[in-house]
Design a protein around this motif. Structure first.
Motif, short mmCIF file in Angstrom:
data_model
loop_
_atom_site.label_atom_id
_atom_site.label_comp_id
_atom_site.label_asym_id
_atom_site.label_seq_id
_atom_site.Cartn_x
_atom_site.Cartn_y
_atom_site.Cartn_z
N ASN A 1 32.57 33.67 49.06
CA ASN A 1 33.72 34.61 48.84
C ASN A 1 31.93 35.13 48.33
O ASN A 1 31.02 35.24 47.78
N MET A 2 32.48 36.15 48.02
CA MET A 2 31.81 37.79 48.10
C MET A 2 32.42 38.85 46.24
O MET A 2 33.59 39.40 47.17
N PHE A 3 31.50 39.58 45.82
CA PHE A 3 32.77 40.38 45.19
C PHE A 3 31.66 41.79 44.35
O PHE A 3 30.12 40.93 44.45
N ASP A 4 31.68 42.55 44.16
CA ASP A 4 31.17 43.59 43.41
C ASP A 4 31.50 43.53 42.12
O ASP A 4 31.96 43.59 41.76
N VAL A 5 30.47 43.70 41.59
CA VAL A 5 30.15 43.39 40.66
C VAL A 5 28.82 44.60 39.60
O VAL A 5 28.17 44.96 40.33
N THR A 6 29.15 45.51 38.57
CA THR A 6 28.38 46.63 37.97
C THR A 6 28.32 45.34 36.73
O THR A 6 28.13 45.38 36.06
N GLY A 7 26.65 46.06 37.15
CA GLY A 7 25.30 45.09 36.11
C GLY A 7 25.55 46.15 35.05
O GLY A 7 25.32 47.62 35.25
N VAL A 8 25.15 45.80 33.71
CA VAL A 8 24.48 46.55 32.80
C VAL A 8 23.34 46.61 32.23
O VAL A 8 22.65 45.14 32.12
N ILE A 9 22.54 47.41 32.15
CA ILE A 9 21.29 47.09 31.98
C ILE A 9 21.00 47.82 30.15
O ILE A 9 20.96 48.50 29.74
#
Length: 101
Positions: free
Chosen positions: A29-37
């Motif tokens: 399974n794969m999904f896009d993630v928006t990381g926060v810095i």
């Protein structure tokens, strides 16, 4: 069986998929993630930590169930990648699965 969870900067998606291919992982399974810095000088309050002005980075996350041997080999390939390219931004975690249907 093991649960493999991997997170990578989007640019390393294909490299991680190669690791899976080398170990004959047939599905994941794969999904896009928006990381926060978190900025270095940000206040400690959570409200400011996740503010809309915080820098973001595009990541991709994978999870799959693999055999113990596959998990070990994927981690070995990842370790080799990190030695070859110190900036290799892939992180993987292996979790034991006690019960499964």
């Amino acid at each position: 069986m093991k649960l493999l969870v991997a997170i990578a900067v989007a640019e390393y998606r294909e490299r991680l998929e190669q690791f899976f291919s080398h170990q004959n992982v047939k599905s994941y399974n794969m999904f896009d993630v928006t990381g926060v810095i978190k900025p270095d000088k940000a206040p400690h309050r959570a409200g400011n930590w996740f503010g809309s002005n915080a820098p973001t980075i595009q990541n991709v996350a994978f999870f799959t169930v693999v055999s113990e041997e596959q998990a070990k080999n994927i981690l070995k390939e990842l370790d080799h990648c990190k030695q070859e390219m110190p900036d290799c931004n892939i992180n993987a975690h292996i979790l034991n699965i006690e019960d499964m249907l």
